[in-house]
Design a protein around this motif. Structure first.
Motif, PDB file in Angstrom:
ATOM      1  N   ILE A  29       0.837  -1.202   0.000  1.00 52.56           N
ATOM      2  CA  ILE A  29       0.000   0.000   0.000  1.00 52.56           C
ATOM      3  C   ILE A  29       0.873   1.253   0.000  1.00 52.56           C
ATOM      4  N   MET A  30       1.932   1.236   0.810  1.00 50.44           N
ATOM      5  CA  MET A  30       2.816   2.403   0.878  1.00 50.44           C
ATOM      6  C   MET A  30       3.545   2.633  -0.440  1.00 50.44           C
ATOM      7  N   LEU A  31       3.974   1.562  -1.099  1.00 50.44           N
ATOM      8  CA  LEU A  31       4.631   1.725  -2.402  1.00 50.44           C
ATOM      9  C   LEU A  31       3.666   2.296  -3.438  1.00 50.44           C
ATOM     10  N   ALA A  32       2.423   1.820  -3.419  1.00 50.72           N
ATOM     11  CA  ALA A  32       1.430   2.344  -4.361  1.00 50.72           C
ATOM     12  C   ALA A  32       1.153   3.822  -4.078  1.00 50.72           C
ATOM     13  N   LEU A  33       1.002   4.156  -2.806  1.00 48.88           N
ATOM     14  CA  LEU A  33       0.767   5.560  -2.460  1.00 48.88           C
ATOM     15  C   LEU A  33       2.007   6.412  -2.687  1.00 48.88           C
ATOM     16  N   LEU A  40       1.616  10.856   1.281  1.00 53.18           N
ATOM     17  CA  LEU A  40       0.523   9.899   1.427  1.00 53.18           C
ATOM     18  C   LEU A  40       1.031   8.557   1.953  1.00 53.18           C
ATOM     19  N   ALA A  41       2.195   8.139   1.482  1.00 54.78           N
ATOM     20  CA  ALA A  41       2.766   6.874   1.956  1.00 54.78           C
ATOM     21  C   ALA A  41       3.093   6.969   3.446  1.00 54.78           C
ATOM     22  N   ALA A  42       3.693   8.058   3.861  1.00 57.94           N
ATOM     23  CA  ALA A  42       4.004   8.253   5.279  1.00 57.94           C
ATOM     24  C   ALA A  42       2.726   8.347   6.099  1.00 57.94           C
TER      25      ALA A  42
END
Length: 69
Positions: A29-33, A40-42
């Protein structure tokens, strides 16, 4: 094991499995964001941590309220 202990164990299992599955998928999810925005990832990681603590805090409050009855 009485009924209250069994219910507490089931609730703990549901919480652990739920957050475990989410933690498993969190890097994806973090890589996609992160492709959209690093902020957004953070934010996703921070929200995951906050959600865990909020769920545990609410569970503790419910347990204390039940003991005080």
């Amino acid at each position: 094991m009485d009924r209250e202990n069994r219910n507490a164990a089931i609730a703990a299992l549901v919480i652990l499995v739920g957050f475990g599955v989410l933690a498993y998928w969190l890097p994806t999810i973090m890589l996609a964001l992160g492709g959209v925005s690093t902020v957004l990832a953070a934010l996703a990681a921070v929200l995951f941590g906050l959600a865990l603590f909020i769920v545990l805090w609410l569970r503790g409050r419910a347990q204390r309220r039940k003991e005080n009855r």
